[in-house]
Write an enzyme that holds these catalytic residues in place. Structure first.
Site, PDB file in Angstrom:
ATOM      1  N   TRP A  52       0.856  -1.191   0.000  1.00  0.00           N
ATOM      2  CA  TRP A  52       0.000   0.000   0.000  1.00  0.00           C
ATOM      3  C   TRP A  52       0.893   1.244   0.000  1.00  0.00           C
ATOM      4  CZ3 TRP A  52      -3.404   1.929   4.646  1.00  0.00           C
ATOM      5  CH2 TRP A  52      -4.294   2.909   4.178  1.00  0.00           C
ATOM      6  N   ASP A 105       1.614  -8.809  -1.193  1.00  0.00           N
ATOM      7  CA  ASP A 105       0.221  -8.382  -1.203  1.00  0.00           C
ATOM      8  C   ASP A 105       0.113  -7.053  -1.941  1.00  0.00           C
ATOM      9  OD1 ASP A 105      -2.621  -8.547   0.070  1.00  0.00           O
ATOM     10  OD2 ASP A 105      -1.958  -6.482   0.398  1.00  0.00           O
ATOM     11  N   TYR A 123      -4.084   0.292  -5.181  1.00  0.00           N
ATOM     12  CA  TYR A 123      -2.867   0.949  -4.688  1.00  0.00           C
ATOM     13  C   TYR A 123      -2.167   1.684  -5.833  1.00  0.00           C
ATOM     14  CZ  TYR A 123      -3.590  -2.288  -0.748  1.00  0.00           C
ATOM     15  OH  TYR A 123      -4.120  -3.001   0.294  1.00  0.00           O
ATOM     16  N   HIS A 125     -11.795  -6.523  -2.380  1.00  0.00           N
ATOM     17  CA  HIS A 125     -11.102  -5.648  -1.423  1.00  0.00           C
ATOM     18  C   HIS A 125     -11.964  -5.305  -0.199  1.00  0.00           C
ATOM     19  CE1 HIS A 125      -7.526  -2.636  -1.484  1.00  0.00           C
ATOM     20  NE2 HIS A 125      -7.840  -2.940  -0.257  1.00  0.00           N
ATOM     21  N   ASN A 137     -11.815  -7.538   4.589  1.00  0.00           N
ATOM     22  CA  ASN A 137     -12.686  -6.682   5.402  1.00  0.00           C
ATOM     23  C   ASN A 137     -14.100  -7.252   5.557  1.00  0.00           C
ATOM     24  OD1 ASN A 137     -10.780  -4.429   5.869  1.00  0.00           O
ATOM     25  ND2 ASN A 137     -10.864  -4.256   3.640  1.00  0.00           N
ATOM     26  N   PRO A 164      -0.142  -5.099  10.465  1.00  0.00           N
ATOM     27  CA  PRO A 164       0.278  -5.868  11.649  1.00  0.00           C
ATOM     28  C   PRO A 164       1.143  -5.062  12.618  1.00  0.00           C
ATOM     29  CG  PRO A 164       1.550  -6.533   9.724  1.00  0.00           C
ATOM     30  CD  PRO A 164       0.468  -5.626   9.225  1.00  0.00           C
ATOM     31  N   LYS A 172       4.180  -3.744   5.520  1.00  0.00           N
ATOM     32  CA  LYS A 172       4.767  -2.982   4.413  1.00  0.00           C
ATOM     33  C   LYS A 172       6.052  -2.353   4.934  1.00  0.00           C
ATOM     34  CE  LYS A 172       5.414   1.160   2.301  1.00  0.00           C
ATOM     35  NZ  LYS A 172       5.887   2.438   2.885  1.00  0.00           N
ATOM     36  N   GLU A 186      14.569  -6.846   9.109  1.00  0.00           N
ATOM     37  CA  GLU A 186      14.049  -7.090  10.469  1.00  0.00           C
ATOM     38  C   GLU A 186      12.752  -7.886  10.423  1.00  0.00           C
ATOM     39  OE1 GLU A 186      12.856  -3.748  12.861  1.00  0.00           O
ATOM     40  OE2 GLU A 186      14.895  -2.994  12.923  1.00  0.00           O
ATOM     41  N   ASN A 187      11.852  -7.469   9.574  1.00  0.00           N
ATOM     42  CA  ASN A 187      10.522  -8.077   9.549  1.00  0.00           C
ATOM     43  C   ASN A 187      10.586  -9.547   9.137  1.00  0.00           C
ATOM     44  OD1 ASN A 187       9.764  -5.534  10.246  1.00  0.00           O
ATOM     45  ND2 ASN A 187       8.729  -5.031   8.337  1.00  0.00           N
TER      46      ASN A 187
HETATM   47  N1  LIG Z   1      -7.218  -5.188   2.605  1.00  0.00           N
HETATM   48  C1  LIG Z   1      -7.173  -3.962   3.044  1.00  0.00           C
HETATM   49  O1  LIG Z   1      -8.193  -3.247   3.129  1.00  0.00           O
HETATM   50  C2  LIG Z   1      -5.852  -3.394   3.497  1.00  0.00           C
HETATM   51  C3  LIG Z   1      -5.820  -2.204   4.231  1.00  0.00           C
HETATM   52  C4  LIG Z   1      -4.576  -1.719   4.649  1.00  0.00           C
HETATM   53  C5  LIG Z   1      -3.414  -2.408   4.321  1.00  0.00           C
HETATM   54  N2  LIG Z   1      -3.476  -3.552   3.563  1.00  0.00           N
HETATM   55  C6  LIG Z   1      -2.234  -4.289   3.180  1.00  0.00           C
HETATM   56  O2  LIG Z   1      -1.485  -4.540   4.362  1.00  0.00           O
HETATM   57  C7  LIG Z   1      -0.172  -4.004   4.221  1.00  0.00           C
HETATM   58  C8  LIG Z   1       0.383  -3.593   5.558  1.00  0.00           C
HETATM   59  O3  LIG Z   1      -0.388  -2.559   6.148  1.00  0.00           O
HETATM   60  P1  LIG Z   1       0.160  -1.058   6.303  1.00  0.00           P
HETATM   61  O4  LIG Z   1       1.171  -0.826   5.253  1.00  0.00           O
HETATM   62  O5  LIG Z   1      -0.995  -0.148   6.343  1.00  0.00           O
HETATM   63  O6  LIG Z   1       0.758  -1.027   7.774  1.00  0.00           O
HETATM   64  P2  LIG Z   1       1.938  -1.801   8.536  1.00  0.00           P
HETATM   65  O7  LIG Z   1       2.537  -2.853   7.718  1.00  0.00           O
HETATM   66  O8  LIG Z   1       1.392  -2.163   9.875  1.00  0.00           O
HETATM   67  O9  LIG Z   1       2.990  -0.621   8.778  1.00  0.00           O
HETATM   68  C9  LIG Z   1       3.725  -0.048   7.723  1.00  0.00           C
HETATM   69  C10 LIG Z   1       4.560   1.081   8.307  1.00  0.00           C
HETATM   70  O10 LIG Z   1       5.434   0.542   9.301  1.00  0.00           O
HETATM   71  C11 LIG Z   1       6.783   0.901   8.991  1.00  0.00           C
HETATM   72  N3  LIG Z   1       7.625  -0.242   9.327  1.00  0.00           N
HETATM   73  C12 LIG Z   1       7.654  -1.452   8.696  1.00  0.00           C
HETATM   74  N4  LIG Z   1       8.540  -2.265   9.279  1.00  0.00           N
HETATM   75  C13 LIG Z   1       9.083  -1.558  10.315  1.00  0.00           C
HETATM   76  C14 LIG Z   1      10.076  -1.859  11.265  1.00  0.00           C
HETATM   77  N5  LIG Z   1      10.675  -3.061  11.297  1.00  0.00           N
HETATM   78  N6  LIG Z   1      10.404  -0.890  12.177  1.00  0.00           N
HETATM   79  C15 LIG Z   1       9.785   0.317  12.161  1.00  0.00           C
HETATM   80  N7  LIG Z   1       8.838   0.660  11.268  1.00  0.00           N
HETATM   81  C16 LIG Z   1       8.489  -0.275  10.348  1.00  0.00           C
HETATM   82  C17 LIG Z   1       6.830   1.180   7.514  1.00  0.00           C
HETATM   83  O11 LIG Z   1       7.861   2.099   7.242  1.00  0.00           O
HETATM   84  P3  LIG Z   1       8.844   2.028   5.940  1.00  0.00           P
HETATM   85  O12 LIG Z   1       7.976   1.915   4.739  1.00  0.00           O
HETATM   86  O13 LIG Z   1       9.605   3.291   6.045  1.00  0.00           O
HETATM   87  O14 LIG Z   1       9.745   0.825   6.066  1.00  0.00           O
HETATM   88  C18 LIG Z   1       5.439   1.773   7.292  1.00  0.00           C
HETATM   89  O15 LIG Z   1       5.430   3.142   7.612  1.00  0.00           O
HETATM   90  C19 LIG Z   1      -0.370  -2.862   3.222  1.00  0.00           C
HETATM   91  O16 LIG Z   1       0.839  -2.398   2.664  1.00  0.00           O
HETATM   92  C20 LIG Z   1      -1.316  -3.509   2.239  1.00  0.00           C
HETATM   93  O17 LIG Z   1      -0.609  -4.393   1.368  1.00  0.00           O
HETATM   94  C21 LIG Z   1      -4.675  -4.060   3.177  1.00  0.00           C
END
Ligand SMILES: NC(=O)c1ccc[n+]([C@@H]2O[C@H](COP(=O)([O-])OP(=O)(O)OC[C@H]3O[C@@H](n4cnc5c(N)ncnc54)[C@H](OP(=O)(O)O)[C@@H]3O)[C@@H](O)[C@H]2O)c1
Length: 284
Positions: free
Chosen positions: A20, A48, A53, A118, A148, A200, A242, A251-252
């Site tokens: 995303w 994903d 996006y 979605h 969702n 997550p 992401k 790390e992840n």
């Molecule tokens: N189905 C749906 O409706 C829906 C909705 C939302 C999201 N999604 C999917 O789920 C994925 C993940 O959700 P999300 O991107 O919203 O949130 P997320 O994965 O919980 O958090 C992403 C954020 O955390 C940071 N981050 C990642 N690893 C880190 C680490 N080890 N230490 C510190 N910060 C870290 C990233 O920064 P950097 O980028 O700077 O590394 C980014 O700003 C999306 O990308 C998308 O593919 C689906």
């Protein structure tokens, strides 16, 4: 890499890469392709994405990185599980077929491994399911699922012919948004339907959480890694953080090898209380 088994018997990685906010600006394109390419290099094998996006841009970024890795001989297409999604406004029977073709083109692949609706929109669910089944029969997708969907939506889906073919439900799930543990997770578990946990790390917020940081310090891990390990304590939850930063990506991936013990889980429960009643499904 630990895997999660789908009802079909297929094993998919328990940790994948979210996309995303990729593909939104052309000036960022090269750096984003390089980040996804780096992720593939270090071992990510599930990505994903969604047609929404970057208005298709994220699928193009994934496609470019995948093509580069395949051309370099670093992997073959079958090594990577690709998840993508159709937006509800496109999810009529014909609209879904056309949207899938556009996604396949942007991704540069013959088939999508897991194709999701979605979120629930106004198109009749039966039409979307019929299109998903047609795509499956034509080999354009291997599995389909939803995103969702709460319990009531899944029950309506299951009442449809072929509704039982739904493979996964992708939902918001992190320590700070754990309402699904009350009813959705048990409902899906009964039907061998894994969850794909989005946000997550709660969009980065849990990387700064003191409880996770304290647990992490004792294990030489970061708070973000502990937050991911917490999601992956469920053998049927796939986490898709992401990350665009190389340190975060590394790390992840390593978080998949952390197993939290009972005392650590209790400390997390004390801070992020488990749900005692139905909570509305969280959505971004
Ligand atoms: N189905 C749906 O409706 C829906 C909705 C939302 C999201 N999604 C999917 O789920 C994925 C993940 O959700 P999300 O991107 O919203 O949130 P997320 O994965 O919980 O958090 C992403 C954020 O955390 C940071 N981050 C990642 N690893 C880190 C680490 N080890 N230490 C510190 N910060 C870290 C990233 O920064 P950097 O980028 O700077 O590394 C980014 O700003 C999306 O990308 C998308 O593919 C689906």
């Amino acid at each position: 890499m630990r895997t999660v088994r789908l009802r079909s018997g297929q094993a998919v990685p328990q940790l994948g890469l979210g996309t995303w906010r990729l593909g939104e600006r052309s000036r960022d394109r090269a750096g984003e392709v390089a980040a996804v390419r780096f992720a593939l290099d270090i071992g990510y094998r599930l990505i994903d994405t969604a047609e929404m996006y970057g208005d298709g841009g994220a699928e193009e970024v994934v496609g470019a990185a995948l093509r580069d890795a395949i051309e370099a001989g670093d992997l073959v297409r079958e090594d990577v599980t690709i998840v993508s999604k159709v937006v509800p406004s496109n999810a009529s029977r014909r609209g879904t077929l056309a949207a899938c073709e556009r996604s396949l083109k942007r991704l540069g692949v013959d088939a999508i491994d897991i194709y999701l609706l979605h979120w629930r929109g106004s198109q009749p669910l039966g039409d979307t399911v019929a299109a998903f089944e047609e795509l499956r029969e034509r080999g354009k997708i291997a599995h389909w699922g939803v995103s969702n969907f709460d319990v009531a939506d899944l029950e309506q889906l299951h009442a449809l012919d072929a509704g039982g073919q739904c493979t996964v439900n992708q939902v918001y799930y992190s320590a700070s948004e754990r309402g699904i543990e009350f009813d959705l997770l048990p409902w899906q578990r009964k039907r061998q339907m894994p969850i794909i946990a989005y946000c997550p790390i709660d969009q980065g917020a849990l990387a700064a959480d003191a409880t996770f940081a304290t647990i992490g310090r004792r294990r030489s891990a970061t708070a973000a890694q502990v937050a991911l390990a917490w999601v992956m304590r469920h053998p049927d939850a796939i986490a898709i953080p992401k990350a665009s930063n190389e340190v975060h990506l590394q790390e992840n991936l390593r978080a998949a090898s952390i197993k939290l013990d009972a005392a650590e889980l209790a400390a997390i429960d004390a801070h992020f209380t488990p749900p005692k009643r139905k909570r509305q499904l969280a959505m971004t």
